[in-house]
Write a protein that holds these residues in place. Sequence first.
Motif, PDB file in Angstrom:
ATOM      1  N   UNK A   1       0.817  -1.214  -0.085  1.00 38.29           N
ATOM      2  CA  UNK A   1      -0.050   0.061   0.083  1.00 38.29           C
ATOM      3  C   UNK A   1       0.881   1.161   0.055  1.00 38.29           C
ATOM      4  N   UNK A   2       0.848   2.023  -1.020  1.00 36.63           N
ATOM      5  CA  UNK A   2       1.477   3.199  -1.075  1.00 36.63           C
ATOM      6  C   UNK A   2       0.608   4.405  -0.251  1.00 36.63           C
ATOM      7  N   UNK A   3       1.412   5.302   0.359  1.00 35.95           N
ATOM      8  CA  UNK A   3       0.812   6.265   1.073  1.00 35.95           C
ATOM      9  C   UNK A   3       1.788   7.658   0.430  1.00 35.95           C
ATOM     10  N   UNK A   4       0.755   8.330  -0.448  1.00 38.49           N
ATOM     11  CA  UNK A   4       1.186   9.692  -1.219  1.00 38.49           C
ATOM     12  C   UNK A   4       0.318  10.856  -0.607  1.00 38.49           C
TER      13      UNK A   4
ATOM     14  N   UNK B   1       8.747   9.474  -4.755  1.00 40.48           N
ATOM     15  CA  UNK B   1       9.070   9.008  -6.262  1.00 40.48           C
ATOM     16  C   UNK B   1       7.923   8.143  -6.785  1.00 40.48           C
ATOM     17  N   UNK B   2       7.087   8.947  -7.506  1.00 39.89           N
ATOM     18  CA  UNK B   2       6.213   8.565  -8.496  1.00 39.89           C
ATOM     19  C   UNK B   2       6.206   7.343  -9.176  1.00 39.89           C
ATOM     20  N   UNK B   3       7.357   7.247  -9.967  1.00 41.47           N
ATOM     21  CA  UNK B   3       7.550   6.063 -11.042  1.00 41.47           C
ATOM     22  C   UNK B   3       7.979   5.240 -10.289  1.00 41.47           C
ATOM     23  N   UNK B   4       8.697   5.172  -8.958  1.00 40.39           N
ATOM     24  CA  UNK B   4       8.869   3.988  -8.314  1.00 40.39           C
ATOM     25  C   UNK B   4       7.608   3.356  -7.560  1.00 40.39           C
ATOM     26  N   UNK B   5       6.770   4.190  -7.195  1.00 43.60           N
ATOM     27  CA  UNK B   5       5.690   3.824  -6.522  1.00 43.60           C
ATOM     28  C   UNK B   5       4.662   3.117  -7.511  1.00 43.60           C
ATOM     29  N   UNK B   6       4.654   3.836  -8.734  1.00 44.30           N
ATOM     30  CA  UNK B   6       3.806   3.067  -9.759  1.00 44.30           C
ATOM     31  C   UNK B   6       4.126   1.657  -9.934  1.00 44.30           C
ATOM     32  N   UNK B   7       5.517   1.367  -9.961  1.00 44.31           N
ATOM     33  CA  UNK B   7       6.250  -0.181 -10.112  1.00 44.31           C
ATOM     34  C   UNK B   7       5.939  -0.784  -8.937  1.00 44.31           C
ATOM     35  N   UNK B   8       5.652  -0.247  -7.822  1.00 46.09           N
ATOM     36  CA  UNK B   8       5.751  -1.148  -6.435  1.00 46.09           C
ATOM     37  C   UNK B   8       4.575  -1.435  -5.825  1.00 46.09           C
ATOM     38  N   UNK B   9       3.561  -0.480  -5.848  1.00 50.44           N
ATOM     39  CA  UNK B   9       2.558  -0.183  -5.159  1.00 50.44           C
ATOM     40  C   UNK B   9       1.302  -0.950  -5.904  1.00 50.44           C
TER      41      UNK B   9
ATOM     42  N   UNK C   1      -2.025  -0.748  -4.228  1.00 48.42           N
ATOM     43  CA  UNK C   1      -3.009  -0.162  -3.712  1.00 48.42           C
ATOM     44  C   UNK C   1      -2.611   1.385  -3.247  1.00 48.42           C
ATOM     45  N   UNK C   2      -3.320   2.300  -3.117  1.00 51.70           N
ATOM     46  CA  UNK C   2      -2.801   3.764  -2.651  1.00 51.70           C
ATOM     47  C   UNK C   2      -3.838   4.266  -1.784  1.00 51.70           C
ATOM     48  N   UNK C   3      -3.038   5.004  -0.871  1.00 50.68           N
ATOM     49  CA  UNK C   3      -3.661   5.807   0.066  1.00 50.68           C
ATOM     50  C   UNK C   3      -3.377   7.398  -0.236  1.00 50.68           C
ATOM     51  N   UNK C   4      -4.084   8.032  -0.456  1.00 46.38           N
ATOM     52  CA  UNK C   4      -3.577   9.603  -0.642  1.00 46.38           C
ATOM     53  C   UNK C   4      -4.285  10.646   0.144  1.00 46.38           C
ATOM     54  N   UNK C   5      -3.441  11.491   0.882  1.00 44.94           N
ATOM     55  CA  UNK C   5      -3.786  12.436   1.718  1.00 44.94           C
ATOM     56  C   UNK C   5      -3.566  14.010   1.300  1.00 44.94           C
TER      57      UNK C   5
ATOM     58  N   UNK D   1      -7.320   1.190  -5.593  1.00 45.23           N
ATOM     59  CA  UNK D   1      -6.293   0.305  -6.150  1.00 45.23           C
ATOM     60  C   UNK D   1      -5.505   1.370  -7.146  1.00 45.23           C
ATOM     61  N   UNK D   2      -4.095   0.878  -7.546  1.00 43.99           N
ATOM     62  CA  UNK D   2      -3.495   1.803  -8.355  1.00 43.99           C
ATOM     63  C   UNK D   2      -4.262   1.951  -9.729  1.00 43.99           C
ATOM     64  N   UNK D   3      -4.686   0.875 -10.186  1.00 38.15           N
ATOM     65  CA  UNK D   3      -5.333   1.119 -11.640  1.00 38.15           C
ATOM     66  C   UNK D   3      -6.375   2.064 -11.604  1.00 38.15           C
ATOM     67  N   UNK D   4      -7.252   1.996 -10.239  1.00 45.52           N
ATOM     68  CA  UNK D   4      -8.562   2.697 -10.058  1.00 45.52           C
ATOM     69  C   UNK D   4      -7.885   4.174  -9.901  1.00 45.52           C
TER      70      UNK D   4
END
Length: 317
Positions: A30-33, A186-194, A196-200, A210-213
């Motif tokens: 889960x990426x935290x952005x 690092x968005x490019x790295x997060x795109x390859x790793x995560x 699911x995303x939680x953005x605040x 989800x990343x795709x969503x």
Amino acid sequence: MIELAGLTKRYGEKVAVNNLTFAVRPGMVTGFLGPNGAGKSTTMRMILGLDRPTAGDVRVDGRPYDRLKDPLKSIGALLEARAVHGGRSAYHHLLCLAQSNGIPKRRVHEVLDTVGLTAVARKKARSFSLGMSQRLGIAAALLGDPRILMFDEPVNGLDPEGIHWIRTLMKSLAAQGRTVFVSSHLMSEMALTADHLVVIGQGRLLADTSMAGFIEQNSRSCVRIRTPQPERLLDVLHAAGITAVATGTGAFEVDGGKPEHIGELAARHQVVLHELSPRQASLEEAFMRLTAESVEYHAHTGTPPAAQRWGDGGGRS
């Protein structure tokens, strides 16, 4: 699992974290952005009991952090890579953590090997580069073989090989059914790793998906077309009720179109195509669009106004 319910943190009149509710689930990264100042670090500190919430609740495996029987065996975290006594060697730093948490001594050797620091295990931490310090912090997070891992900017200071290694490590930990929660700019790295995303933004939850969503919901998709018969192509598309916009580079773009449909139209009317490709915005573009109103610090391109006045002969203000 990490669960937040109405988590809030105020510092005087400033609200750093505002009523956050979400869950970080096992089996995925889960990426935290969020922009700078969004409240990511404060949230992570509250998860670990380093800051006390003003309101709300946060639980690690169903309990507040300070009620975990063996914290390092439940959750391992990297928040600040340099938070190590400079006079201690990597080995003795990890050994101290192991002995104070009832962790077998053999784990020290195992995690040093995992992060690639065996050869420098007896060197003082003060001599470590940022990348080596990051690896030592990751070793400390792994020491208790925890079910939950939390990393704040784990790729800082790592070279390309190190970035690939930590990406692979996080994915393998998630594949083992562990909970992996990672913050990064690092968005490019997060795109390859995560997965699911939680953005605040400004302490508030903006997305939990989800990343795709996330990319689909917060970006523009289009079909890019290039042809040696632009006028004929535009006539064909117009007749089908499709609007194409020139890009200024000799190509056209159709918002929300399907490349299969456009290709079939072109073939039916014998329009030659040199390019027909779907385009989807990157994670970075989607993130910038969603958080545009939540950015606390705005930089501007071009020459600063004061410098312009000086160059124009206006003198000092």
